[in-house]
Design an enzyme around this catalytic site. Structure first.
Site, PDB file in Angstrom:
ATOM      1  N   LYS A  70      65.260  34.223 -51.621  1.00  0.00           N
ATOM      2  CA  LYS A  70      65.639  35.551 -52.120  1.00  0.00           C
ATOM      3  C   LYS A  70      66.029  36.533 -51.004  1.00  0.00           C
ATOM      4  O   LYS A  70      66.780  37.474 -51.236  1.00  0.00           O
ATOM      5  CB  LYS A  70      64.491  36.156 -52.950  1.00  0.00           C
ATOM      6  CG  LYS A  70      64.290  35.478 -54.295  1.00  0.00           C
ATOM      7  CD  LYS A  70      63.283  36.242 -55.124  1.00  0.00           C
ATOM      8  CE  LYS A  70      63.040  35.541 -56.445  1.00  0.00           C
ATOM      9  NZ  LYS A  70      62.184  36.322 -57.339  1.00  0.00           N
ATOM     10  N   ARG A 156      44.524  44.118 -51.330  1.00  0.00           N
ATOM     11  CA  ARG A 156      43.391  43.674 -50.501  1.00  0.00           C
ATOM     12  C   ARG A 156      43.671  44.037 -49.041  1.00  0.00           C
ATOM     13  O   ARG A 156      42.839  44.628 -48.364  1.00  0.00           O
ATOM     14  CB  ARG A 156      43.244  42.150 -50.665  1.00  0.00           C
ATOM     15  CG  ARG A 156      42.265  41.508 -49.754  1.00  0.00           C
ATOM     16  CD  ARG A 156      42.205  40.024 -50.003  1.00  0.00           C
ATOM     17  NE  ARG A 156      43.498  39.354 -49.779  1.00  0.00           N
ATOM     18  CZ  ARG A 156      43.677  38.051 -49.893  1.00  0.00           C
ATOM     19  NH1 ARG A 156      42.674  37.268 -50.245  1.00  0.00           N
ATOM     20  NH2 ARG A 156      44.865  37.509 -49.668  1.00  0.00           N
TER      21      ARG A 156
HETATM   22  P1  ATR Z   1      54.624  37.296 -54.556  1.00  0.00           P
HETATM   23  O1  ATR Z   1      55.859  37.126 -53.754  1.00  0.00           O
HETATM   24  O2  ATR Z   1      54.547  36.411 -55.760  1.00  0.00           O
HETATM   25  O3  ATR Z   1      54.347  38.711 -54.886  1.00  0.00           O
HETATM   26  P2  ATR Z   1      52.929  37.199 -52.235  1.00  0.00           P
HETATM   27  O4  ATR Z   1      53.991  37.892 -51.471  1.00  0.00           O
HETATM   28  O5  ATR Z   1      52.281  36.011 -51.611  1.00  0.00           O
HETATM   29  O6  ATR Z   1      53.436  36.720 -53.650  1.00  0.00           O
HETATM   30  O7  ATR Z   1      51.799  38.285 -52.634  1.00  0.00           O
HETATM   31  C1  ATR Z   1      50.616  37.919 -53.193  1.00  0.00           C
HETATM   32  C2  ATR Z   1      49.780  39.166 -53.494  1.00  0.00           C
HETATM   33  O8  ATR Z   1      48.557  38.716 -54.081  1.00  0.00           O
HETATM   34  C3  ATR Z   1      49.390  39.953 -52.254  1.00  0.00           C
HETATM   35  O9  ATR Z   1      49.310  41.312 -52.596  1.00  0.00           O
HETATM   36  C4  ATR Z   1      48.022  39.391 -51.936  1.00  0.00           C
HETATM   37  O10 ATR Z   1      47.173  40.281 -51.228  1.00  0.00           O
HETATM   38  P3  ATR Z   1      47.204  40.345 -49.589  1.00  0.00           P
HETATM   39  O11 ATR Z   1      48.414  41.143 -49.233  1.00  0.00           O
HETATM   40  O12 ATR Z   1      45.948  41.029 -49.223  1.00  0.00           O
HETATM   41  O13 ATR Z   1      47.284  38.920 -49.119  1.00  0.00           O
HETATM   42  C5  ATR Z   1      47.465  39.197 -53.316  1.00  0.00           C
HETATM   43  N1  ATR Z   1      46.366  38.222 -53.320  1.00  0.00           N
HETATM   44  C6  ATR Z   1      46.487  36.877 -53.225  1.00  0.00           C
HETATM   45  N2  ATR Z   1      45.250  36.311 -53.240  1.00  0.00           N
HETATM   46  C7  ATR Z   1      44.357  37.322 -53.348  1.00  0.00           C
HETATM   47  C8  ATR Z   1      42.919  37.393 -53.427  1.00  0.00           C
HETATM   48  N3  ATR Z   1      42.167  36.281 -53.400  1.00  0.00           N
HETATM   49  N4  ATR Z   1      42.348  38.621 -53.541  1.00  0.00           N
HETATM   50  C9  ATR Z   1      43.099  39.741 -53.573  1.00  0.00           C
HETATM   51  N5  ATR Z   1      44.451  39.739 -53.507  1.00  0.00           N
HETATM   52  C10 ATR Z   1      45.069  38.547 -53.397  1.00  0.00           C
END
Ligand code: ATR
Length: 284
Positions: A70, A156
């Protein structure tokens, strides 16, 4: 019937085996006797440019783009729509006069599903977005662009929420703030709509939930962009609290429908696209 008039569409990404888009589009076109064919185009990163050059000289009128291309795709485009430029990624390409024009319909897909299914008016609502990744970016930037009253990004990793929030304020309407995902209690009273963009609750870890659902009440609308499972733990608990809920199927269908509108300048067969997806999910 496929013939010389068939207009071609495709999904560019890698891997594509889990994507619903080819079936969703093709089945809906077939039901409506629309002469379009939507192909999965699984490409290695090093071959993107060659594939695009070939596609320009064929009967293609557009593409969807998915993970992991993307952002990468933007290098090869002739023009980029202002909203996609602000979002910083492209999920839809229109091909016109051998030119490639990039758009992003992910956020607008979610917004359309809120408007259609829950009669949401973006300007009248205060949004809390859980997560600050790619999906959150598209949604936050689109909501701000369409005049959202207020947006709070909860994450987070707070620095990611801060930088996304600042970018939204710089590039679009100054309506965005950020918090630690553990501090939702401080903003929940000033929230109308909660949108989960994190992966928490997605199959197979369906017991996970991105927030304390004890904070919710019947005035909240809770939208989860996850569609596997179709009702996440967050949505199950929100429903128990009397909240209106929406799963991720609406965003999936409407991002595709909005892409179709861009490619063809016609309305998409949304109802059929929805039906195809629902049948596919039931079969899973
Ligand atoms: P996408 O492109 O699908 O949005 P991504 O860019 O990997 O996926 O984003 C995943 C989101 O889920 C992020 O906001 C991530 O938080 P962090 O920025 O702190 O990593 C959040 N996320 C994933 N696993 C998590 C967890 N166990 N607890 C809290 N937030 C989580």
């Amino acid at each position: 019937m496929i013939n010389t008039k068939t207009k071609l569409l495709g999904l560019l990404g890698n891997p594509l085996e889990h994507s619903f888009s080819p079936v969703m589009h093709n089945e809906a076109y077939k039901k409506n006797n629309m002469n379009y064919l939507y192909l999965p185009i699984e490409v290695e990163e090093g071959n993107i440019e060659e594939v695009l050059n070939g596609i320009k000289h064929m009967n293609f009128i557009g593409l969807n783009v998915t993970i992991p291309y993307k952002i990468k795709i933007m290098e090869y485009l002739d023009e980029i729509d202002p909203l996609a430029e602000k979002i910083g990624s492209v999920n839809t390409v229109k091909i016109k006069n051998k030119k490639l024009i990039g758009y992003n319909t992910d956020g607008i897909g979610l917004l359309k599903s809120l408007e259609k299914d829950s009669k949401v008016k973006v300007r009248e609502n205060r949004f809390l977005i859980l997560g600050a990744g790619g999906a959150s970016r598209s949604i936050a930037m689109t909501l701000a662009d369409k005049g959202a009253k207020n947006i709070v990004i909860a994450n987070r990793t707070i620095n990611k929420a801060k930088s996304l929030s600042e970018e939204v304020n710089d590039k679009s309407k100054k309506c965005c703030n950020y918090i630690d995902i553990n501090d939702i209690e401080n903003v929940i009273k000033e929230t109308d709509i909660i949108i989960n963009t994190t992966s928490l609750g997605m199959y197979p870890k369906i017991e996970n939930c991105p927030m304390d659902t004890g904070l919710l009440n019947k005035n909240h609308l809770v939208s989860d962009i996850i569609y596997n499972p179709i009702k996440t733990k967050l949505l199950i608990e929100a429903e128990k609290k009397g909240c209106k809920i929406q799963n991720g199927l609406g965003m999936l269908v409407n991002q595709g429908a909005e892409a179709f509108k861009i490619w063809t300048e016609e309305e998409a067969p949304v109802k059929d696209m929805e039906e195809v997806i629902n049948n596919l999910i039931l079969k899973e």
